[in-house]
Motif scaffolding. Structure first.
Motif, PDB file in Angstrom:
ATOM      1  N   TYR A  11       0.845  -1.201   0.000  1.00 32.20           N
ATOM      2  CA  TYR A  11       0.000   0.000   0.000  1.00 32.20           C
ATOM      3  C   TYR A  11       0.884   1.256   0.000  1.00 32.20           C
ATOM      4  O   TYR A  11       0.704   2.154  -0.811  1.00 32.20           O
ATOM      5  CB  TYR A  11      -0.907  -0.040   1.233  1.00 32.20           C
ATOM      6  N   TYR A  12       1.847   1.281   0.919  1.00 34.38           N
ATOM      7  CA  TYR A  12       2.727   2.446   1.032  1.00 34.38           C
ATOM      8  C   TYR A  12       3.540   2.651  -0.242  1.00 34.38           C
ATOM      9  O   TYR A  12       3.671   3.782  -0.724  1.00 34.38           O
ATOM     10  CB  TYR A  12       3.648   2.304   2.248  1.00 34.38           C
ATOM     11  N   LEU A  15       1.587   4.445  -2.887  1.00 34.24           N
ATOM     12  CA  LEU A  15       0.995   5.744  -2.595  1.00 34.24           C
ATOM     13  C   LEU A  15       1.644   6.831  -3.446  1.00 34.24           C
ATOM     14  O   LEU A  15       2.854   6.776  -3.722  1.00 34.24           O
ATOM     15  CB  LEU A  15       1.212   6.110  -1.122  1.00 34.24           C
ATOM     16  N   GLU A  19       0.871  11.495  -0.489  1.00 36.03           N
ATOM     17  CA  GLU A  19       0.371  10.613   0.572  1.00 36.03           C
ATOM     18  C   GLU A  19       1.516  10.020   1.387  1.00 36.03           C
ATOM     19  O   GLU A  19       1.383   9.814   2.593  1.00 36.03           O
ATOM     20  CB  GLU A  19      -0.505   9.510  -0.010  1.00 36.03           C
ATOM     21  N   ASN A  22       2.335  12.562   3.806  1.00 34.32           N
ATOM     22  CA  ASN A  22       1.328  12.555   4.879  1.00 34.32           C
ATOM     23  C   ASN A  22       1.615  11.451   5.891  1.00 34.32           C
ATOM     24  O   ASN A  22       1.462  11.655   7.100  1.00 34.32           O
ATOM     25  CB  ASN A  22      -0.085  12.386   4.319  1.00 34.32           C
ATOM     26  N   ALA A  23       2.014  10.288   5.406  1.00 32.99           N
ATOM     27  CA  ALA A  23       2.343   9.176   6.301  1.00 32.99           C
ATOM     28  C   ALA A  23       3.539   9.545   7.167  1.00 32.99           C
ATOM     29  O   ALA A  23       3.542   9.298   8.380  1.00 32.99           O
ATOM     30  CB  ALA A  23       2.631   7.908   5.498  1.00 32.99           C
ATOM     31  N   SER A  26       2.448  12.065   9.774  1.00 33.81           N
ATOM     32  CA  SER A  26       1.724  11.402  10.863  1.00 33.81           C
ATOM     33  C   SER A  26       2.691  10.729  11.827  1.00 33.81           C
ATOM     34  O   SER A  26       2.527  10.815  13.048  1.00 33.81           O
ATOM     35  CB  SER A  26       0.748  10.365  10.317  1.00 33.81           C
ATOM     36  N   TYR A  79      -0.661   3.120  10.032  1.00 34.46           N
ATOM     37  CA  TYR A  79      -1.188   4.081   9.054  1.00 34.46           C
ATOM     38  C   TYR A  79      -2.115   3.374   8.063  1.00 34.46           C
ATOM     39  O   TYR A  79      -3.219   3.835   7.787  1.00 34.46           O
ATOM     40  CB  TYR A  79      -0.019   4.758   8.324  1.00 34.46           C
ATOM     41  N   TYR A  80      -1.685   2.244   7.559  1.00 34.01           N
ATOM     42  CA  TYR A  80      -2.486   1.461   6.618  1.00 34.01           C
ATOM     43  C   TYR A  80      -3.801   1.009   7.248  1.00 34.01           C
ATOM     44  O   TYR A  80      -4.869   1.156   6.644  1.00 34.01           O
ATOM     45  CB  TYR A  80      -1.685   0.258   6.121  1.00 34.01           C
ATOM     46  N   MET A  82      -5.458   2.267   9.654  1.00 33.63           N
ATOM     47  CA  MET A  82      -6.355   3.397   9.887  1.00 33.63           C
ATOM     48  C   MET A  82      -6.902   3.963   8.578  1.00 33.63           C
ATOM     49  O   MET A  82      -8.088   4.269   8.481  1.00 33.63           O
ATOM     50  CB  MET A  82      -5.631   4.472  10.690  1.00 33.63           C
ATOM     51  N   GLN A  83      -6.069   4.092   7.567  1.00 32.38           N
ATOM     52  CA  GLN A  83      -6.504   4.652   6.292  1.00 32.38           C
ATOM     53  C   GLN A  83      -7.446   3.714   5.534  1.00 32.38           C
ATOM     54  O   GLN A  83      -8.359   4.168   4.854  1.00 32.38           O
ATOM     55  CB  GLN A  83      -5.291   4.979   5.402  1.00 32.38           C
ATOM     56  N   SER A  84      -7.212   2.427   5.646  1.00 32.83           N
ATOM     57  CA  SER A  84      -7.996   1.451   4.890  1.00 32.83           C
ATOM     58  C   SER A  84      -9.260   1.001   5.610  1.00 32.83           C
ATOM     59  O   SER A  84     -10.068   0.291   5.034  1.00 32.83           O
ATOM     60  CB  SER A  84      -7.132   0.219   4.592  1.00 32.83           C
TER      61      SER A  84
END
Length: 164
Positions: A11-12, A15, A19, A22-23, A26, A79-80, A82-84
């Protein structure tokens, strides 16, 4: 948990640069003492500020090397999740659902605007260690995914005529 780690890494990597920034932002925001690691206190403080559910068991699961802190790669998994929307917990024992789990199909396919579902881990489901509406049918998450695909495929395709 390893499967989620692999998904988070993929996922990362896919991105867009914005994004990814942003990660990193965070992570840096969570790392209050700026030592390049997130300890349990920083994790709890960060999640509480946005009224997120704080699960110490999730922190422990994220800490792959068991050193009591999360480095950036370990935090990417947070992060994944929470985002997903993958941060799902068992409604009975309150543990993070990292692998297969069971969901009430009536709650999942409910037509109202509610986004909540009733999810339980395999241990709680198998041991009947939960309370929910009598007569409701539970399916594992993979079965629900397959079942939710069927109505989409069966929906009629609308042809739009742009020549008017």
């Amino acid at each position: 948990m390893e499967e989620i780690r692999r998904a988070a890494g993929a996922y990362y990597e896919n991105l867009p640069d914005e994004e990814k920034r942003n990660a990193r932002f965070s992570f840096n925001e969570m790392d209050k003492n700026k030592d390049g690691k997130i300890n349990l206190d920083e994790y709890v403080e960060y999640l509480k500020k946005d009224n997120n559910t704080v699960l110490p068991s999730l922190f422990t699961a994220l800490d792959k090397d068991g050193n009591g802190t999360l480095d950036f790669d370990e935090a990417i998994v947070l992060y994944y999740t929470m985002q997903s929307g993958r941060a799902i917990i068992c409604q009975s024992c309150k543990t993070f659902l990292a692998g297969a789990y069971f969901t009430c199909s009536q709650c999942f396919f409910n037509d109202d605007d509610s986004v909540s579902t009733f999810d339980v881990c395999c241990d709680c489901y198998g041991g009947k260690k939960f309370r929910h509406n009598d007569g409701h049918i539970f399916c594992d998450n993979y079965t629900l995914l397959r079942q939710s695909r069927s109505p989409i495929q069966a929906a009629p395709i609308k042809v739009i005529n742009f020549r008017n």
